[in-house]
Every structure is written in C-alpha cells, then in structure tokens.
Design a protein around this motif. Structure first.
Motif, PDB file in Angstrom:
ATOM      1  N   ILE A  87       0.828  -1.207   0.000  1.00 26.86           N
ATOM      2  CA  ILE A  87       0.000   0.000   0.000  1.00 26.86           C
ATOM      3  C   ILE A  87       0.860   1.255   0.000  1.00 26.86           C
ATOM      4  O   ILE A  87       0.539   2.241  -0.693  1.00 26.86           O
ATOM      5  N   ALA A  88       1.965   1.235   0.746  1.00 28.97           N
ATOM      6  CA  ALA A  88       2.827   2.426   0.830  1.00 28.97           C
ATOM      7  C   ALA A  88       3.427   2.766  -0.528  1.00 28.97           C
ATOM      8  O   ALA A  88       3.454   3.928  -0.950  1.00 28.97           O
ATOM      9  N   LYS A  89       3.895   1.737  -1.240  1.00 30.36           N
ATOM     10  CA  LYS A  89       4.511   1.967  -2.554  1.00 30.36           C
ATOM     11  C   LYS A  89       3.479   1.920  -3.691  1.00 30.36           C
ATOM     12  O   LYS A  89       3.816   2.268  -4.829  1.00 30.36           O
ATOM     13  N   ILE A 124      -9.915   0.670   4.008  1.00 30.99           N
ATOM     14  CA  ILE A 124      -8.519   0.846   4.408  1.00 30.99           C
ATOM     15  C   ILE A 124      -8.367   2.039   5.350  1.00 30.99           C
ATOM     16  O   ILE A 124      -7.706   1.954   6.398  1.00 30.99           O
ATOM     17  N   ARG A 125      -8.981   3.163   5.014  1.00 28.76           N
ATOM     18  CA  ARG A 125      -8.781   4.394   5.817  1.00 28.76           C
ATOM     19  C   ARG A 125      -9.450   4.300   7.182  1.00 28.76           C
ATOM     20  O   ARG A 125      -8.927   4.822   8.164  1.00 28.76           O
ATOM     21  N   ILE A 129      -2.936  -5.686   6.353  1.00 25.15           N
ATOM     22  CA  ILE A 129      -1.898  -5.782   7.387  1.00 25.15           C
ATOM     23  C   ILE A 129      -1.556  -4.365   7.846  1.00 25.15           C
ATOM     24  O   ILE A 129      -1.252  -3.492   7.017  1.00 25.15           O
ATOM     25  N   TYR A 130      -1.624  -4.147   9.164  1.00 23.12           N
ATOM     26  CA  TYR A 130      -1.362  -2.818   9.730  1.00 23.12           C
ATOM     27  C   TYR A 130      -0.004  -2.813  10.442  1.00 23.12           C
ATOM     28  O   TYR A 130       0.461  -3.829  10.968  1.00 23.12           O
ATOM     29  N   SER A 131       0.612  -1.619  10.474  1.00 24.78           N
ATOM     30  CA  SER A 131       1.876  -1.436  11.190  1.00 24.78           C
ATOM     31  C   SER A 131       1.608  -1.291  12.683  1.00 24.78           C
ATOM     32  O   SER A 131       0.453  -1.272  13.119  1.00 24.78           O
ATOM     33  N   ALA A 132       2.687  -1.176  13.456  1.00 23.24           N
ATOM     34  CA  ALA A 132       2.535  -0.979  14.894  1.00 23.24           C
ATOM     35  C   ALA A 132       1.785   0.312  15.197  1.00 23.24           C
ATOM     36  O   ALA A 132       1.128   0.434  16.235  1.00 23.24           O
ATOM     37  N   GLU A 133       1.898   1.275  14.305  1.00 23.59           N
ATOM     38  CA  GLU A 133       1.187   2.545  14.482  1.00 23.59           C
ATOM     39  C   GLU A 133      -0.234   2.484  13.921  1.00 23.59           C
ATOM     40  O   GLU A 133      -0.882   3.520  13.762  1.00 23.59           O
ATOM     41  N   ILE A 189      -0.262  -1.068   5.724  1.00 25.74           N
ATOM     42  CA  ILE A 189       0.980  -1.085   4.956  1.00 25.74           C
ATOM     43  C   ILE A 189       0.964  -2.138   3.840  1.00 25.74           C
ATOM     44  O   ILE A 189       1.714  -2.026   2.870  1.00 25.74           O
ATOM     45  N   ARG A 190       0.079  -3.128   3.991  1.00 23.33           N
ATOM     46  CA  ARG A 190       0.109  -4.216   3.013  1.00 23.33           C
ATOM     47  C   ARG A 190      -1.265  -4.892   2.970  1.00 23.33           C
ATOM     48  O   ARG A 190      -2.002  -4.885   3.957  1.00 23.33           O
ATOM     49  N   MET A 191      -1.539  -5.467   1.819  1.00 25.58           N
ATOM     50  CA  MET A 191      -2.810  -6.165   1.669  1.00 25.58           C
ATOM     51  C   MET A 191      -2.589  -7.361   0.746  1.00 25.58           C
ATOM     52  O   MET A 191      -2.038  -7.225  -0.348  1.00 25.58           O
ATOM     53  N   ILE A 192      -2.996  -8.530   1.207  1.00 24.04           N
ATOM     54  CA  ILE A 192      -2.850  -9.758   0.438  1.00 24.04           C
ATOM     55  C   ILE A 192      -4.253 -10.311   0.159  1.00 24.04           C
ATOM     56  O   ILE A 192      -5.086 -10.378   1.069  1.00 24.04           O
TER      57      ILE A 192
END
Length: 609
Positions: free
Chosen positions: A156-158, A206-207, A237-241, A245-248
C-alpha cells in the motif's frame, strides 16, 4: 538419536585444521562427531552419506578453488549451513559465496573460540529460519497452483501490486506471472459501472482501519474484451502505528455461478409472471394444513376475497359441504379413475356458487411440498350447455310437430283428392254402369264412358301414388329423378324449368341425403305451382368440399319473408335442412320473385328421433 553436533571441516592445511578442531572442542558447543577432509569431492561424498549439521569450508583446496568449491557442494548443502573460511585477501570471494547461499564467513587470522561458536550457532539458526521460510514458500506456491484464485500482494505504501503465480494469466489472459502490473492497471479493467463503487469501498475500508478484511463482487475486463464476474477479497496488514501497509488477497472468477444465478432468477421471474399474471385463478395450498399460502390476481378478482382473507382460508372453506373430501381424495388418486375430469362447486365471497374445473399438480414452495391448483370457471358454459340442450329438445319437438303436420296435410290432400276427384269419377262410372245394366239403350255409350272414367281414376291414383311414394333414387339417381319430376310438372303446367348441376358425386351421398334434397326441391316446386304464378324456374345443385348447395329461383309474384304464412312448405324445408346441420336463406319481395338457397353439410348424418 545423536547428542551434539556433527561438524565437517574441509581444510587442506593441517595446522589450520588442528587449530579449528581445538577451538570447536573448547567453544562449549556439544559435539557429537568431527569430520574432516582436504578434497572437495570427498566432502561431497561425506555430505551425501552422513548426517552433518555444519560445514566449515576453505575455498582453496587441491581439487577446487574459490567460489567453485562452494558451488560444487551446493546441491548437497541445501539444508546444511555452510561457513566460509578465508584469508584476508579472499573476503570478496567469501561474500560472493554468501550471495550463493552460504550462511557466514570467518577470517582465519581473526578466529576465536567465542566467535567460532557464535558463527556456528547463528548460521544454524539462520539456516533453520531460511529453511522454514523456503518450506512456507513452497506450501504457498503449491496452494497458488492448486487454487483457481489469482493471488495478489499489494504494497500500500509503494502502491505496487505483485501477481503471484500464473493464475491471473489463466483466468483473465494478461501476461503477469510473478510480476508487477502497471500502477493503475487494476482500476482500468474494472467495468465502468462498477469502478466507482468498488474503489470507494476499498479505500473506505482501508482508511477507517476498523476491519482487517475487504471483499466485493464486480466485473473485470479480460484480455479478449469480455467481462468476467469476480469475487475479490483481501486481508489488510497494519503497522505498529495502526497504519495499513500491506494487503494480500485473491480474485476468484465467479462467472459460471453468476450465470447460473441469473438463469435461476430469470426462471423464477418467469414462473412468477406465469403464476401472478395467469388469467385463470391460481393458488397454492399446504397439503398438511390445507391453508392457502399463495394466490394470484385473477383469483382475487374472481372470488372477491382480499389477499389477507385468502390466506386465512383453507381448501375446505371454498368447497361446498361434502365436496372437499372428494376433491382432496381426487388429487391423491384415491377417488375416481385417473384422468377423470369433474365439476366442483366453489363459494365466492358474495355467497354465489361458481361451477369450476380444477387442474392440480405438486410444487416445491420454499422447500415444502405443496399443491398448486388452477381454476377454470365453467358456470356460464354449463348454463349455456343446459340452454343448448333445452333448445335442441325444443327444436326436435318442433321438427316432430312439423313432420306430423306435414303428414296430416298429406292425409288431408289425399282425402281431398280421393273425395273431390277420384271418388266423383268412380261415382259417375257407377251411375253409368247402373243405367247400362237396367236399360239397353244407350248401353254401349255408357259402358265406354265408364271405361274412360275408370282409366281416368287409375291415372289419378297413379299420380297420387307417385307424389306420395319416395322415388327409387338408387335406380334412377338424384339428378335423373329431379329431371323426371320437372317433366311431370311441365306436362300439366306450362312453365320453363331449368336444372344445372356441378361437382356433384352422387356416389358419395347417402340415400337419406339424396331423398332429403329431392324432397326439398319437390316442396319448393309445389310452393311455386300453388302460390308464385311463375313462368320460369331455375334450379342449381352443386357440391363444394363438404357442403351441398341448392338454389331454386323463380320469377313469380314473390312475398315478404317477414310476414307470417299459414302454409308449412317453407317450414318443412327448414326442418329438413336442420337435420343435416344446414341453413336456409330466402331472398324475396312482392313482385320480385323468390330465391331459395339451402346449404347442407354432407358429412352430417340426420338426427334420429
């Protein structure tokens, strides 16, 4: 089960080998067995046949040199950690070996017991982790190959999507096998009618960060331009914050299922249309409770109940007392022969009784076996059939009365002829004979007159007999008998009578039909002789397909067909026509002559009284 590590050292320098084995024994590691060799081929053989846990490999050997030493052993050390032993000048080669799969490298001049122990432990742990990762990847790739879903991995970030395996190509035709499609590719192939909805739902999920899963159904354009229905779902998939960051996820082609659903929906809609728009009253009832569970508009209109009122009724409520059990028995095949059609009596909301025919068959109604019935209101038909039967009886009675009237008329005419004509002739002859017997003069003259009178009486009797007795049509035929009738009339009446026939096959007509036609012509000619004062008569007789058409026209004084007539001639003709399901048409007016047309059905036999 062995206790401790089995370590193989591949070193051609005895001093370095001695120092390494000493450090290993002094490192605190639990050792089961130490193996050593100075040849790469012997090392390959030992690794193939023995249970080795760690390999310490010097890249400079008598039978191998540099990176080739590691590459040679690589097939047999896929699951065994390899630590490269190198001098200060060989570090580049050692790094290259690590790229090829070695776990670590140690510079011989910097070795210590602790460093060696840590290198061995870390290498084994890294190898174990890598092996677990490799097995996990193998399982994942096996699942990808086994499933019909196209697996994707979205950073998601890239904003890059990796298409795993070749399922995406198999399903949709795009050549993305373990590859990254262009950035906006996915959105570009979503159906325009679905795109805004799908993209908005995805980014909203997502948001908001509330749900870890997203799924949707939409249409995706394939490489051939056709659209496939897909079910797309992904795990976020979420980060610690708590940042996504990612989705499969996986895309499944559900086109066959959608097509089946559409077919089922179309079939259900078609059935609903057939049921609700059926012009015949139709409903469904539960065979256990006999309660009506569904009803169409025609039933509401015909019976006068509202839908809610219908749903409170049972089948017994609609039937007259005693009929419900018979009806329920008939649909179960318990009463009456198979295929028997019965009439039933239903009571509508107003209290009126309706006579109906019922067609029934079992249906699956939301998983329960029920019975659907279709109602045909035959009340009017039954009433009309009764009226028609009554009319037929009355008509038959009228025909009988006309026939009897004709017989009485014939008897009257016969009596009149016998009394007024033949009786007078015979009485005169008797008088002549009585005088001739008693007196001699003028005996001969009286006898001659008596003979002439008797001959005249004989001719009159012959004439009456000819009129009364049915002609032998089988001998003469219909047309010749009609011609004979015309000649007999023309002998006593100066009248021009013409006969024209066409398409008439007498062999196809029954004797009764021939006599009927003959009598109709005879009756009408008698009517013309008595009433018309005509000079010309035209008779046309022809057969067209199944119809016999007869037309008799004269140029007489005519009459008004609407006026009541005392005679029975026309009534006789109509009665004879009705015997053959025929009809009579009369076209006449005062001073205009008369045109009589009779149409008979040649395939209908006369009704028996």
């Amino acid at each position: 089960m062995k206790n401790g590590l089995s370590i193989l050292t591949v070193e051609d320098n005895p001093s370095d080998l001695f120092l390494l084995e000493h450090m290993i024994r002094s490192s605190g590691l639990i050792i089961h067995q130490l193996y050593s060799t100075d040849r790469i081929r012997e090392a390959y053989s030992m690794l193939s046949g023995k249970d080795i846990d760690v390999v310490l490999l010097d890249l400079t050997l008598p039978d191998s040199f540099g990176i080739h030493s590691f590459i040679y052993l690589k097939p047999v050390v896929q699951k065994i950690p390899v630590i490269i032993l190198t001098g200060m000048s060989d570090t580049n080669v050692a790094l290259e070996a690590i790229k090829e799969g070695a776990q670590d490298y140690l510079v011989k001049g910097e070795l210590t017991e602790n460093l060696l122990a840590k290198a061995i432990q870390y290498s084994m742990e890294r190898k174990r982790t890598l092996e677990n990762l490799r097995e996990s990847n193998e399982r994942f790739n096996t699942v990808v190959k086994a499933t019909n879903d196209a697996i994707w991995d979205w950073d998601i970030a890239k904003n890059t999507v990796f298409m795993v395996g070749d399922t995406y190509r198999q399903l949709f035709g795009y050549d993305f096998v373990d590859a990254y499609p262009p950035g906006e590719f996915w959105e570009s192939i979503i159906h325009p009618e679905d795109k805004e909805r799908v993209v908005k739902k995805l980014w909203t999920t997502i948001r908001e960060g509330v749900y870890s899963k997203w799924e949707d159904e939409y249409r995706l354009r394939k490489s051939n331009g056709e659209y496939a229905f897909v079910h797309d779902r992904g795990h976020i998939i979420y980060s610690a914050e708590n940042r996504p960051i990612r989705m499969i996820g996986a895309i499944q082609d559900i086109t066959p299922r959608k097509r089946s659903e559409e077919t089922i929906l179309a079939s259900e809609e078609k059935y609903r249309q057939i049921f609700y728009k059926n012009p015949y009253p139709t409903w469904i009832f539960d065979q256990d409770t006999l309660r009506i569970v569904e009803v169409n508009d025609a039933a509401l209109e015909k019976y006068g109940f509202s839908k809610s009122e219908f749903f409170r009724l049972t089948v017994r409520d609609l039937h007259l007392p005693g009929e419900a059990d018979l009806f329920l028995g008939s649909i179960k095949g318990l009463v009456g022969p198979v295929g028997e059609r019965r009439l039933w009596h239903h009571r509508v909301r107003s209290g009126a009784i309706m006579i109906v025919e019922i067609t029934s068959h079992p249906v699956d109604y939301f998983g329960k076996l029920c019975m659907q019935v279709i109602i045909n209101d035959v009340t009017d038909r039954v009433r009309l059939e009764k009226e028609l039967a009554l009319q037929q009886r009355l008509k038959q009675q009228q025909i009988t009365e006309v026939v009897l009237g004709a017989q009485e008329r014939e008897r009257f005419e016969l009596g009149k002829e016998l009394h007024d004509n033949i009786n007078q002739i015979l009485a005169t002859s008797k008088l002549y004979l009585d005088v001739a017997i008693e007196e001699r003069e003028p005996r001969i003259e009286l006898l001659v007159k008596s003979r002439n009178n008797i001959s005249m009486a004989i001719e009159e009797i012959r004439r009456l007999s000819k009129e009364l007795i049915t002609p032998s049509l089988n001998d003469l035929g219909l047309v010749q008998s009609i011609q004979e009738l015309i000649r007999s009339i023309q002998m006593v009446k100066k009248m021009k009578i013409r006969l024209a026939t066409s398409g008439l096959d007498e062999g196809a007509l029954l004797p009764e039909q021939k006599i009927n036609v003959y009598r109709i012509i005879q009756e009408q000619l008698n009517n013309i002789l008595k009433h018309a004062q005509a000079s010309t008569v035209m008779i046309e007789l022809n057969k067209e397909q199944e119809q016999i058409r007869l037309m008799v026209a004269d140029d007489g004084k005519g009459f008004d067909p609407r006026m009541r007539r005392d005679g029975v001639g026309i009534s006789n003709i109509m009665s004879r026509a009705e015997l053959y399901n025929g009809r009579v048409e009369i076209d006449s007016a005062p001073g205009k002559g008369c045109r009589l047309e009779v149409i008979l059905n040649s395939k209908v036999l006369p009704e028996q009284t």
